[in-house]
Design a protein around this motif. Structure first.
Motif, PDB file in Angstrom:
ATOM      1  N   THR A   1       1.015  -1.183   0.381  1.00  0.00           N
ATOM      2  CA  THR A   1      -0.106  -0.199  -0.220  1.00  0.00           C
ATOM      3  C   THR A   1       0.715   1.227   0.078  1.00  0.00           C
ATOM      4  OG1 THR A   1       0.185   0.018   2.418  1.00  0.00           O
ATOM      5  CG2 THR A   1      -1.630  -1.361   1.570  1.00  0.00           C
TER       6      THR A   1
ATOM      7  N   PRO B   1       0.032   5.178   0.836  1.00  0.00           N
ATOM      8  CA  PRO B   1      -0.615   6.483   1.702  1.00  0.00           C
ATOM      9  C   PRO B   1      -0.462   7.382   0.914  1.00  0.00           C
ATOM     10  CG  PRO B   1       1.422   5.890   2.577  1.00  0.00           C
ATOM     11  CD  PRO B   1       0.974   5.127   1.718  1.00  0.00           C
TER      12      PRO B   1
ATOM     13  N   THR C   1     -14.558   3.131   4.335  1.00  0.00           N
ATOM     14  CA  THR C   1     -13.113   3.943   4.744  1.00  0.00           C
ATOM     15  C   THR C   1     -12.918   2.732   4.971  1.00  0.00           C
ATOM     16  OG1 THR C   1     -13.659   5.113   7.153  1.00  0.00           O
ATOM     17  CG2 THR C   1     -13.213   6.049   5.668  1.00  0.00           C
ATOM     18  N   PHE C   2     -11.721   2.508   5.252  1.00  0.00           N
ATOM     19  CA  PHE C   2     -10.361   0.804   5.232  1.00  0.00           C
ATOM     20  C   PHE C   2      -9.419   1.044   6.860  1.00  0.00           C
ATOM     21  CE2 PHE C   2     -13.405   0.436   2.007  1.00  0.00           C
ATOM     22  CZ  PHE C   2     -14.008  -0.907   2.279  1.00  0.00           C
ATOM     23  N   ASN C   3      -9.592   0.379   7.169  1.00  0.00           N
ATOM     24  CA  ASN C   3      -8.282   1.164   8.781  1.00  0.00           C
ATOM     25  C   ASN C   3      -7.163   0.027   8.284  1.00  0.00           C
ATOM     26  OD1 ASN C   3      -9.947   3.225   9.566  1.00  0.00           O
ATOM     27  ND2 ASN C   3     -10.290   1.675  11.333  1.00  0.00           N
ATOM     28  N   ASP C   4      -7.285  -0.620   7.500  1.00  0.00           N
ATOM     29  CA  ASP C   4      -6.397  -1.951   7.341  1.00  0.00           C
ATOM     30  C   ASP C   4      -5.954  -2.516   5.696  1.00  0.00           C
ATOM     31  OD1 ASP C   4      -7.275  -5.086   7.775  1.00  0.00           O
ATOM     32  OD2 ASP C   4      -8.068  -3.556   9.670  1.00  0.00           O
TER      33      ASP C   4
ATOM     34  N   ALA D   1      -9.039  -4.325   3.295  1.00  0.00           N
ATOM     35  CA  ALA D   1     -10.380  -3.644   2.265  1.00  0.00           C
ATOM     36  C   ALA D   1      -9.663  -4.446   1.022  1.00  0.00           C
ATOM     37  CB  ALA D   1      -8.284  -2.566   1.925  1.00  0.00           C
TER      38      ALA D   1
ATOM     39  N   TYR E   1      -8.530   3.142  -2.272  1.00  0.00           N
ATOM     40  CA  TYR E   1      -9.499   2.838  -0.852  1.00  0.00           C
ATOM     41  C   TYR E   1      -9.244   4.479   0.226  1.00  0.00           C
ATOM     42  CZ  TYR E   1      -6.921   0.758   2.056  1.00  0.00           C
ATOM     43  OH  TYR E   1      -5.448  -0.255   3.353  1.00  0.00           O
TER      44      TYR E   1
ATOM     45  N   THR F   1      -8.956   6.361   3.990  1.00  0.00           N
ATOM     46  CA  THR F   1      -9.165   6.144   5.260  1.00  0.00           C
ATOM     47  C   THR F   1      -9.079   6.926   6.338  1.00  0.00           C
ATOM     48  OG1 THR F   1      -7.098   7.101   5.317  1.00  0.00           O
ATOM     49  CG2 THR F   1      -6.543   4.765   5.727  1.00  0.00           C
TER      50      THR F   1
END
Length: 225
Positions: A84, A86, A126-129, A133, A161, A163
Motif C-alpha cells: 500500500t 498512502p 473507509t478502511f483501517n487496514d 480492504a 480506498y 482511510t
C-alpha cells in the motif's frame, strides 16, 4: 522689388489656434497609440501568466505521498502478497478525481511491467487496514481472490480506498487520505531484493511515481519506507 513685395503679400502666416489644433491632434493620436500598446502589453502579460500557471500545474504532481509504504509479507514464500501507498492532494493543489475512467496506475518490478492495473475505488466506507480492504475488494469483484491465499488473484491489480473520506465519493479532497493498494497474483509476487514501482496517473498534473526496494521479508507487515 515691387514684384517681390506682391508675392509676399499673398502669403499668410499660421495663426496660434491652428498650431494648437495640430498639436492637440498629435497628442490625441499619441495617446490612442499608447493605449493600444499598453492594452496589448497587459493582454500579453495575462496570457503569459496563464500559460506559466498552466505549465506549472502540468509539471507538478496533483498527488503526493502521505506516509510510509507498507506491505503484506508472506514469510513462507518470502515474497510480498500486496502493498500500500498512502496518498493525498498535493500542497496547494485542488481535488483529484480517481474514478477508473480518469486514472491509471502503472506497475513494474525487475521481472514484470503493466501499463494499467487500476480497477477502481472501493465503493463504500473507509478502511483501517490492508486485510479489510482486500476483503472488500474481493466482495466488490475488483480482485478475484485474496493474494497469497490458495491460487491467489488471476491478475495483479490495484485499487484505491480511503482511510479518511469526508463526502464518501471517488474524489480525493484536501484533508482526505487515500491508499493505493496493489494486490499481486502469485507469479508476480516480488521477493527480497526486488523493486516495486507504481506510477499513479491522473487527468491533470504530472504522475506520482513511487519506487521502493523490497527488504528481507521476516514479518507479515513489511515497512517499505
Amino acid at each position: 522689388m515691387a514684384f517681390k513685395g506682391k508675392v509676399f503679400a499673398r502669403k499668410r502666416g499660421v495663426v496660434g489656434i491652428e498650431s494648437a489644433i495640430v498639436l492637440i491632434a498629435f497628442v490625441i493620436v499619441a495617446a490612442a497609440l499608447a493605449f493600444v500598446v499598453l492594452n496589448t502589453g497587459f493582454s500579453t502579460t495575462q496570457k503569459a501568466k496563464a500559460t506559466i500557471s498552466s505549465g506549472l500545474g502540468e509539471a507538478s504532481s496533483a498527488l503526493e505521498i502521505a506516509g510510509q509504504a507498507t506491505a503484506k509479507g508472506n514469510t513462507t514464500a518470502l515474497k510480498l502478497d500486496a502493498y500500500t501507498i498512502p496518498i493525498k492532494v498535493a500542497s496547494g493543489g485542488s481535488s483529484v478525481d480517481i474514478v477508473a475512467s480518469k486514472t491509471a496506475i502503472k506497475y513494474f518490478s525487475k521481472s514484470v511491467a503493466y501499463d494499467n492495473i487500476y480497477k477502481g475505488t472501493l465503493a463504500s466506507g473507509t478502511f483501517n487496514d490492508i486485510d479489510s480492504a482486500l476483503a472488500a475488494a474481493k466482495a466488490q469483484s475488483l480482485i478475484s481472490e485474496i493474494p497469497g491465499v490458495g491460487p491467489g488473484p488471476g491478475a495483479t491489480s490495484a485499487v484505491i480506498y480511503f482511510t479518511a473520506n469526508s463526502n464518501n465519493n471517488a474524489i480525493i479532497d484536501s484533508g482526505e487520505l487515500a491508499i493505493v493498494l496493489v494486490a499481486f497474483k502469485n507469479a508476480d509476487r516480488p521477493p527480497t531484493l526486488d523493486t516495486v514501482t507504481a506510477e499513479v496517473i491522473v487527468s491533470s498534473g504530472a504522475p506520482l511515481t513511487v519506487h521502493r526496494n523490497v527488504p528481507t521479508i521476516t514479518y507479515s507487515v513489511v515497512n517499505l519506507g
